[in-house]
Design a protein around this motif. Structure first.
Motif: not given
Length: 367
Positions: A9, A11, A13-17, A32, A35-36
């Protein structure tokens, strides 16, 4: 299954992948989306060993992993830094990264000339995009730029070393696609340049791919030079039966004329199926190809201009992010007057009019 790669896991810029073990931060961010995903000027996924030279993809690791959540003390290059389980990364949301990226742009532009008005790469140049999205509108470098004369390093490829940013992509391309590489980086420090040894020329069947991988206009197609601006041409996907390569290409039309042929690129500007010189330089007729249809071009790309209806273009994310972080926010809680009569009755308006009267009366007295 036993052969399945475990996932970790990450993360960003606040987005988890969740990505396979062994993935880099760049690969995780690209999953993602744009955007990131950090920008890249030297990293090129299809080329083994690329990356780690331009520092354009620097990010801040706020937590190294779930087992060791300490932040990394310095910014790291996302293209060569492995992702760890529980890692937390900041890219566009970190002020330190934003400032560092401005510095990287400034360094890349130190010796780069203002050739955009005459450069064939204008409109599809990664350095243009990188500077516009992450740079500043002024420069501090006052010394004289280094200059080189244009050099032919093949019968159909011309090198403009003035524009080169030493990303090494063309060197890796020649190493991995050809049997004999005759060009590379000569010299050291500010004398370093891409060149051939004692004016050797590129003669492999795949040397034309150095044009596609170059992020700037340093390596140009001599059969296409000065024929058209990219936004005046129309890209079309096509293929042919070729015994040397996949035959999957992008044809560029100006009217009914095929002005150039390039390999197809993905959304990151990377070629996945390299093509041979026969397809690139010698098949310049529509009858040589099976046309598949218009190429998919991003709506906010300069290539897409004048090809879609009004209000069809998507506003680029970087422009919205820049406005949100650099412009003063409007205070909607302030009181405001809704019509002209109310404005004229306000104290601010009366004070402004008195100030104007004093100014104009002073002007008349001077005359």
């Amino acid at each position: 299954m036993e052969n399945e790669v475990p996932l970790i896991k990450v993360t960003i810029d606040g987005q988890e992948i969740r990505v396979p073990v062994g993935s880099t931060i760049m690969e995780a961010a690209r999953q993602i989306g744009p955007s990131v995903a950090p920008p890249a000027m030297c990293y090129y996924k299809p080329l083994q060993g690329s990356g780690g030279k331009c520092r354009a993809c620097l990010v801040k690791v706020m937590a190294g992993s779930e087992k060791d959540p300490r932040p990394m003390p310095k910014l790291v290059a996302s293209c060569i830094t492995g992702a760890q389980d529980g890692m937390v990364v900041e890219n566009f949301t970190n002020p330190e990264v934003v400032e560092a990226r401005k510095g990287v742009v400034e360094f890349l532009l130190i010796n780069h000339p203002l050739d955009c008005p005459v450069c064939d790469q204008a409109g599809e140049c990664h350095l243009q995009d990188f500077a516009f999205e992450n740079g500043v509108g002024e420069k501090r470098f006052v010394e004289e730029k280094r200059t080189f004369e244009p050099e032919d390093i093949g019968d159909k490829v011309q090198l403009h070393m003035n524009r080169c940013i030493l990303c090494y992509r063309c060197v890796y391309t020649a190493n991995q696609l050809t049997e004999k590489r005759v060009h590379g980086v000569m010299g050291r420090g500010d004398h370093a340049q891409i060149s051939t040894y004692i004016k050797n020329s590129l003669e492999s069947d795949f040397y034309g791919n150095v044009i596609d991988v170059c992020p700037v206009g340093a390596l140009t197609d001599k059969t296409y030079r000065f024929k058209s601006r990219v936004w005046f041409s129309k890209p079309v996907d096509a293929h042919c039966d070729c015994d040397k390569c996949s035959g999957k290409v992008q044809i560029w039309y100006k009217g009914d004329e095929v002005i150039r042929v390039t390999a197809r690129k993905n959304q990151w500007g990377e070629v996945e199926d390299f093509i041979c010189n026969t397809c690139r330089f010698e098949k310049k007729k529509t009858s040589d190809w099976v046309i598949e249809g218009p190429s998919k071009i991003a709506r906010n790309s300069v290539i897409a201009q004048n090809k879609y209806g009004l209000n069809q273009g998507k506003k680029p994310e970087y422009a919205l992010n820049y406005a949100a972080t650099n412009f003063k926010k409007i205070d909607d809680s302030r009181e405001y007057n809704q019509n002209l009569d109310q404005i004229k009755k306000s104290e601010d308006y009366k004070a402004l009019m008195q100030k104007n009267d004093k100014f104009f009366s002073k002007e008349k007295s001077l005359k």
